[in-house]
Design a protein around this motif. Sequence first.
Motif, short mmCIF file in Angstrom:
data_model
loop_
_atom_site.label_atom_id
_atom_site.label_comp_id
_atom_site.label_asym_id
_atom_site.label_seq_id
_atom_site.Cartn_x
_atom_site.Cartn_y
_atom_site.Cartn_z
N LEU A 28 -51.21 11.96 -44.09
CA LEU A 28 -52.63 12.13 -44.55
C LEU A 28 -53.12 13.46 -44.41
N SER A 29 -53.99 13.92 -45.12
CA SER A 29 -54.33 15.27 -45.22
C SER A 29 -55.64 15.60 -44.35
N LEU A 30 -56.31 14.46 -44.19
CA LEU A 30 -57.48 14.60 -43.36
C LEU A 30 -57.84 13.20 -42.67
N VAL A 31 -58.29 13.34 -41.30
CA VAL A 31 -58.65 12.02 -40.82
C VAL A 31 -60.10 12.42 -39.91
N LEU A 32 -61.05 11.69 -40.22
CA LEU A 32 -62.40 12.03 -39.54
C LEU A 32 -62.72 10.70 -39.16
N ALA A 33 -62.87 10.67 -37.68
CA ALA A 33 -63.12 9.37 -37.01
C ALA A 33 -64.49 9.18 -36.93
N GLN A 34 -65.12 8.05 -36.44
CA GLN A 34 -66.51 7.70 -36.05
C GLN A 34 -66.89 8.13 -34.45
N SER A 35 -65.90 7.93 -33.76
CA SER A 35 -65.86 8.47 -32.44
C SER A 35 -64.72 9.17 -31.62
N ASP A 36 -64.92 9.72 -30.65
CA ASP A 36 -63.73 10.32 -29.84
C ASP A 36 -62.71 9.35 -29.49
N ARG A 37 -63.14 8.37 -29.25
CA ARG A 37 -62.18 7.21 -28.86
C ARG A 37 -61.30 7.03 -30.11
N ASP A 38 -61.90 6.63 -31.19
CA ASP A 38 -61.33 6.37 -32.29
C ASP A 38 -60.19 7.61 -32.86
N ALA A 39 -60.81 8.89 -32.54
CA ALA A 39 -59.70 9.92 -32.92
C ALA A 39 -58.78 9.82 -31.89
N GLN A 40 -58.84 9.56 -30.65
CA GLN A 40 -57.81 9.71 -29.71
C GLN A 40 -56.61 8.60 -30.18
N ARG A 41 -57.09 7.36 -30.43
CA ARG A 41 -56.11 6.27 -30.88
C ARG A 41 -55.62 6.75 -32.34
N LEU A 42 -56.24 7.34 -33.22
CA LEU A 42 -55.59 7.41 -34.53
C LEU A 42 -54.45 8.87 -34.14
N ARG A 43 -54.85 9.81 -33.26
CA ARG A 43 -54.02 10.67 -33.01
C ARG A 43 -52.75 10.32 -32.43
N ALA A 44 -52.80 9.48 -31.47
CA ALA A 44 -51.86 8.56 -30.58
C ALA A 44 -50.77 7.89 -31.69
N LEU A 45 -51.41 7.54 -32.90
CA LEU A 45 -50.51 6.91 -33.80
C LEU A 45 -50.02 7.71 -34.76
N GLY A 46 -50.13 9.04 -34.65
CA GLY A 46 -49.51 10.06 -35.54
C GLY A 46 -50.52 10.75 -36.90
N ALA A 47 -51.93 10.39 -36.55
CA ALA A 47 -52.68 11.04 -37.56
C ALA A 47 -52.70 12.39 -37.32
N PRO A 48 -52.66 13.27 -38.17
CA PRO A 48 -52.69 14.75 -37.84
C PRO A 48 -54.12 15.24 -37.53
N ALA A 49 -54.23 15.60 -36.44
CA ALA A 49 -55.50 16.22 -36.03
C ALA A 49 -56.66 15.53 -36.24
N ALA A 50 -56.72 14.16 -36.19
CA ALA A 50 -57.79 13.31 -36.25
C ALA A 50 -59.05 13.99 -35.21
N SER A 51 -60.21 14.01 -35.83
CA SER A 51 -61.47 14.41 -35.22
C SER A 51 -62.49 13.74 -35.45
N ALA A 52 -63.47 13.56 -34.44
CA ALA A 52 -64.65 12.68 -34.47
C ALA A 52 -65.74 13.50 -35.05
N ILE A 53 -66.58 12.92 -35.97
CA ILE A 53 -67.31 13.67 -36.79
C ILE A 53 -68.72 12.69 -37.17
N GLY A 54 -68.64 11.53 -36.66
CA GLY A 54 -69.90 10.69 -36.56
C GLY A 54 -69.81 9.59 -37.66
#
Length: 443
Positions: free
Chosen positions: A197-223
């Motif tokens: 994936l080129s970009l991963v924007l999550a709803q919350s910090d918890r979602d971003a942490q889970r996605l990073r743990a699964l290998g999503a590059p630099a997933a970040s929470a953006i609302g």
Amino acid sequence: MNRTPPPRLLPSVTTPLLTLYSAALVLALAATAPWWLRELRPAGKYREGFAERLGRIPRRRLHAPAAGEVTLWIHAVSVGEVLAAVPLVAALRSALPHARCYVSTTTRTGQQIARARFGADSVFYYPADFAFAVRAWLRFLRPSLVVLVESEFWPRFLIEAARTGVPVAVINARISDRSWPRYQRLAALWRPLLGTLSLVLAQSDRDAQRLRALGAPAASAIGNLKYDLPPPLPTPLLDQLRQAIQAGAPVLVCGSTLAGEEALLLPLLPEHTVTLLAPRHPERFDEVAALLQASGRPWSPLSLWRRDPQPIAPGTLLLLDSVGELAPLYALAQVAIVGGGFLHAGGHNPLEPASLGKPVVIGTGYANFLEIVTTLRAADAIRIAGLPEIQQTIAHLLADPAQAAALGERARAVCAASSGATSRVLSALLPLLQPQPALGTGA
């Protein structure tokens, strides 16, 4: 500046695991063939769009992209994701006036809403996760960017997009508590796939942490994009109902109810109210109509009532038997009840009535909207009730209009304060839109 190509897929995914996945998909289809044959009958809900799901391009309806045209493929699974995408598509069209946005959906209700919002010549059904179907759509659309709304991850799709060099962004991403253990068990599969994936924007910090743990590059929470959908505008049907409902009659709007919920809720709702029921799925309209007929209370489907509007007295049950008209009708409600959580099916989005300043009641099974409900709860802007409490909760709100109004205003304030994700997502997406490399066919 050229876009950095996506990471190469690991051989362990492109060979044995992918082969196993494809074989399992074929076996699953074979095992469920009788069900599919039934659903593909003329009245079946999957008949429409079946050819599109298998890679057939409906050229007579779908507008073909011009040579060299910048195209964006936005995938929104169903109604909630389609509505969340509305402000973003508008922002993309404004920022890129010469680009063309295509929107795919998985469900029929999502397809109907998408066609109404974006135009039928830009909307189609998302392909089944087979190489031939995915490749057909990639060749036809030649997308400069694919945007997946929420966590709609299909292995073959991600692989084919990576092979063709198309950047894939995931926005509004989330991983629910219910889904998280399943993702963890298949982490060996998801890690290399999400790494493409080129970009991963999550709803919350918890979602971003889970996605990073699964290998999503630099997933970040953006609302959450869903806060940015403006309150629904009045419609002719809303105006008709306002004029017809007897002055002073309290109104309950029960929206997005699922199978079994209407039968449980109806005996618990006050009989002196006008109650509008809006089932989530249109194929259930007849089933709910039969339930209302058996209730012994006066009732009418709105499709029939609107042809010959009559005064609506307290105690009347109304069935909203159409798609895409619920949101404005929440404006009628003294209390809005949002279904999906009374049988622990994950719940549905409470923001439509909340954005109108209506007091909202939901069930206790809201796992699919945990972030939204948690935010509303923190502001005392929602009521959560199991079936044993629902009767008392509604009675209290109807008996105390000031309390109900204050609850609704707090909900409206939460919606306003939580908005802004669309502009942040747009700023993150635009740098990915670089000239499209030549498409390959893959192995």
